[in-house]
Design an enzyme around this catalytic site. Structure first.
Site, PDB file in Angstrom:
ATOM      1  CD  GLU A 211      -2.910  -1.103   0.092  1.00 30.63           C
ATOM      2  OE1 GLU A 211      -3.064  -0.018  -0.515  1.00 30.63           O
ATOM      3  OE2 GLU A 211      -3.529  -2.133  -0.208  1.00 30.63           O
ATOM      4  CB  CYS A 245      -1.156   7.269   1.396  1.00 26.13           C
ATOM      5  SG  CYS A 245      -2.509   6.230   1.981  1.00 26.13           S
TER       6      CYS A 245
END
Length: 459
Positions: A211, A245
């Site tokens: 991720e 993010c």
């Protein structure tokens, strides 16, 4: 530390080799116990995140603790059902048979967690990995030591180290862990470190979920509701001081509405944090001096149209709007990961797409528009992990949606039932019956060729 790592690793390997997978019922019982322990330590978690980078209590509850409760509740409610073998229709060639998909644990799982959401991005993958029958070693970020200690305290109260172990330490400890052979590695963090993790996993052919991140575009076209768009962008961009993010990395706004949009952004920043953001109790700080210096080096003073204030003593950077930065400037070269928001105008779709496609596939993309066809068509024209129309970030909270990147922004996906699939191998089992054996497949084949040609559409 190396001897401690080796001891824990060998204990988990021994458990795996002995096939000592505890029952689904016992796993559910431990997940319930984990939830009670987190509830008992809510205030401790809030204080830890405040100590690490002054994260506001409300943000901690919303983006860290509640997200974990949702994942725990989902697994507690559904694990028994999800874990049952899934019967599928059998092939004509295998008649008579019963065909199943079994969800088997991989074995020993390494989870390497980031610092930006140090509680939920550490514990959520651990919950799923354990719930599916694996043993887990968690390496939390050394940049959030207070939160790491809370993770150790909570997890070691509920689980044995053979089930879930937390190993603290710096990048050398992480490398020590990566040198070992795991059955699965789950990593959340930056693209450069993700490449290191992937290389280490490749040595052992270990499957991974990565991720990562990227330069997430946010498009605002002339049909968008300007005030509401600005409000939602300000919330998602400056949540966690921009250290998210999936936060918008830069805004591409249609030129005809740019001045109105910028004015609305300024108003919404003041409405959220006041005229003096540094005095606001609702605004986090940059994680450390290294990241503070990295971000302040990106600020182009002559391009600042709002904000720009900094304080090295507290790693404070105000919400900052950067007007029309050069695409070759440092701020536009990679993911910002902080409270700096470039505003770039466009007139034609091709111009806007050229900018978006000049970067590797991002983790997220956002479009603000009242033209549904425009949004749906635009989303088809560049790759990204996941996106939202007329909001930002919120796709993360729906556990029915897989969360993950594509290309440079990651490998694999998780959340909710997708986390169940992430940490299990789907094993195919065919149970052939013995009361009938069709001779068609056996030699000699004789004139069977003409029959298989006729039957090919049914096989």
């Amino acid at each position: 530390m190396p001897s401690e790592i080796k001891k824990i690793y060998q204990a988990q390997i021994k458990r795996k080799n002995a096939q000592a997978v505890i029952s689904v019922e016992e796993r559910i019982s431990l997940l319930k116990k984990l939830k009670k322990e987190i509830e008992a330590q809510e205030n401790t978690i809030i204080e830890a995140l405040k100590a690490d980078f002054q994260k506001p209590a409300f943000e901690t509850m919303l983006s860290e603790v509640i997200v974990v409760y949702k994942e725990l509740d989902l697994f507690i409610k559904n694990l028994k059902k999800w874990s049952k073998p899934q019967k599928v229709s059998s092939s004509f060639l295998n008649f008579p048979s019963s065909d199943y998909i079994y969800h088997r644990p991989y074995g020993t799982i390494l989870v390497i967690a980031p610092w930006n959401y140090p509680f939920q991005l550490a514990i959520n993958p651990v919950i799923a990995a354990f719930a599916t029958g694996n043993t887990v070693v968690l390496k939390p970020s050394e940049l959030t030591p207070a939160t790491s200690k809370v993770l150790v305290n909570i997890l070691h109260k509920v689980f044995t180290e053979e089930q879930i172990a937390v190993i603290e330490g710096d990048k050398n400890v992480a490398q020590e862990l990566l040198d070992l052979k795991w059955n699965y590695i789950f990593f959340t963090g930056s693209v450069p470190v993700g490449k290191i993790v992937h290389q280490a996993a490749a040595k052992h052919l270990t499957p991974v979920t990565l991720e990562l991140g990227g330069k997430n575009p946010c498009v605002v076209d002339s049909s968008a509701k300007i005030a509401l768009s600005a409000k939602r962008i300000v919330w998602g961009k400056f949540l966690n001081a921009g250290q998210t993010c999936i936060a918008p990395d830069y805004v591409l706004v249609e030129k005809s509405i740019k001045s109105q949009f910028v004015k609305a952004l300024k108003q919404e920043i003041i409405a959220a944090y006041g005229k003096d953001t540094e005095a606001s109790a609702d605004y986090a700080r940059i994680i450390n001096s290294k990241n503070f210096e990295r971000l302040t080096a990106m600020i182009i003073e002559k391009k600042v149209i709002f904000g720009g204030q900094t304080d090295a003593g507290t790693n404070f950077i105000a919400p900052t709007l950067i007007n029309e930065p050069d695409l070759e400037s440092e701020i536009m070269q990679g993911e910002i990961f902080g409270p700096l928001l470039p505003i770039i105008s466009y007139e034609k779709e091709a111009e806007m797409l050229s900018i978006i496609n000049s970067y590797p596939a991002p983790l997220a993309a956002f479009i603000f528009t009242e033209n549904k066809n425009f949004a749906e068509n635009l989303f088809k024209k560049f790759p990204f992990g996941g996106g939202v129309i007329n909001d930002v970030v919120v796709h993360f909270v729906n556990d029915k949606l897989p969360f993950g990147g594509v290309g440079n922004s990651g490998i694999g996906a998780y959340h909710g039932k997708h986390s169940f699939y992430c940490f299990t191998h789907q094993q195919s089992i065919v149970h052939r019956k013995t009361w009938l054996d069709v001779a068609f497949r056996y030699a000699p084949f004789g004139n069977k060729l003409k029959w298989i040609k006729k039957l090919k559409g049914f096989i």
